[in-house]
Design an enzyme around this catalytic site. Structure first.
Site, PDB file in Angstrom:
ATOM      1  N   GLN A  58     -12.051 -20.608 -40.213  1.00 17.05           N
ATOM      2  CA  GLN A  58     -12.306 -20.381 -38.785  1.00 17.05           C
ATOM      3  C   GLN A  58     -12.124 -18.892 -38.468  1.00 17.05           C
ATOM      4  O   GLN A  58     -11.013 -18.386 -38.419  1.00 17.05           O
ATOM      5  CB  GLN A  58     -11.352 -21.214 -37.939  1.00 17.05           C
ATOM      6  CG  GLN A  58     -11.635 -21.145 -36.452  1.00 17.05           C
ATOM      7  CD  GLN A  58     -10.576 -21.890 -35.651  1.00 17.05           C
ATOM      8  OE1 GLN A  58      -9.479 -21.388 -35.458  1.00 17.05           O
ATOM      9  NE2 GLN A  58     -10.920 -23.085 -35.198  1.00 17.05           N
ATOM     10  N   TYR A 131     -10.616 -17.241 -26.507  1.00 19.12           N
ATOM     11  CA  TYR A 131     -10.699 -16.117 -27.432  1.00 19.12           C
ATOM     12  C   TYR A 131     -11.982 -15.326 -27.165  1.00 19.12           C
ATOM     13  O   TYR A 131     -12.737 -15.657 -26.254  1.00 19.12           O
ATOM     14  CB  TYR A 131     -10.596 -16.605 -28.878  1.00 19.12           C
ATOM     15  CG  TYR A 131      -9.215 -17.150 -29.201  1.00 19.12           C
ATOM     16  CD1 TYR A 131      -8.125 -16.296 -29.366  1.00 19.12           C
ATOM     17  CD2 TYR A 131      -8.984 -18.525 -29.290  1.00 19.12           C
ATOM     18  CE1 TYR A 131      -6.845 -16.784 -29.622  1.00 19.12           C
ATOM     19  CE2 TYR A 131      -7.711 -19.022 -29.547  1.00 19.12           C
ATOM     20  CZ  TYR A 131      -6.651 -18.150 -29.713  1.00 19.12           C
ATOM     21  OH  TYR A 131      -5.400 -18.636 -29.960  1.00 19.12           O
TER      22      TYR A 131
END
Length: 217
Positions: A58, A131
């Site tokens: 990720q 994010y």
């Protein structure tokens, strides 16, 4: 990861792996920006291969969501401060320049290429939970007036360019995934309607897997 592989887990999607050592979301987080640790990454990838566990790395950039004092500075699409309740933990970020945005896109593609070289079965972009990719998508966090902000199409440009840059560095059949918010659940933020439009846009350019999550700090 070795324990999970031995336990016959079919697929492991890692937690945040940063694409820039100058933008870490927590102390001790894994960072992939050069081939410096390629041999260690190969060892990690081999754990999955040994026991038949698929591993997706990720890839993430935290943007504004970095605790105060961890990095030299924090950057984001726009210099939007946190709420008073969170301002003691997170500082107001500096707005990214156009060239810095292009550099981050390149960093995502470089990290993906290294993951492929190390032997991991695929990568996932962290586009949820506030994010950086999520920040670009959100009209609350992204208040730019250039090609990277404003309209929904412009706010989607960053994630689409990241995907295209990665696809240009990895093989045509290398799995590229994204974790995406269904919505930010925040007034003025990324909505379900925009999420669906983003999913359609990513599907059109060929993304392989979309994991739906939701919410943000």
């Amino acid at each position: 990861y070795g324990a999970w592989a031995k336990g016959e887990l079919g697929c492991a999607i890692t937690g945040n792996v940063m694409v820039n050592a100058s933008a870490k979301n927590e102390p001790g987080v894994v960072v992939i920006e050069t081939e410096r640790d390629l041999e260690r990454l190969k060892e990690w990838a081999e754990l999955g291969k040994k026991y038949g566990m698929v591993q997706l790395i990720q890839l993430s950039h935290p943007g504004r969501q970095c605790p105060k004092g961890l990095n030299k500075e924090t950057v984001a699409p726009s210099a939007v401060p946190f709420s008073p309740a969170l301002a003691t933990m997170f500082g107001t970020p500096r707005e990214l320049t156009h060239d810095e945005i292009l550099d981050i896109i390149k960093r995502f593609s470089t990290a993906a290429h290294i993951c492929e070289k190390a032997g991991f079965e695929g990568v996932q972009l962290h586009g949820a939970h506030g994010y950086l990719i999520s920040q670009f998508l959100s009209p609350h966090h992204n208040r730019r007036t250039d090609q990277w902000g404003g309209s929904a199409e412009n706010r989607r440009r960053f994630v689409l360019e990241v995907y295209k840059a990665i696809r240009n560095r990895v093989g045509p059949d290398y799995p590229v995934s994204i974790k995406l918010n269904s919505a930010d659940f925040q007034r003025g933020g990324f909505t379900e309607e925009e999420s669906l439009a983003t999913i359609q846009a990513l599907d059109e350019v060929g993304i392989d897997l979309i994991e739906i999550s939701g919410g943000t700090y």
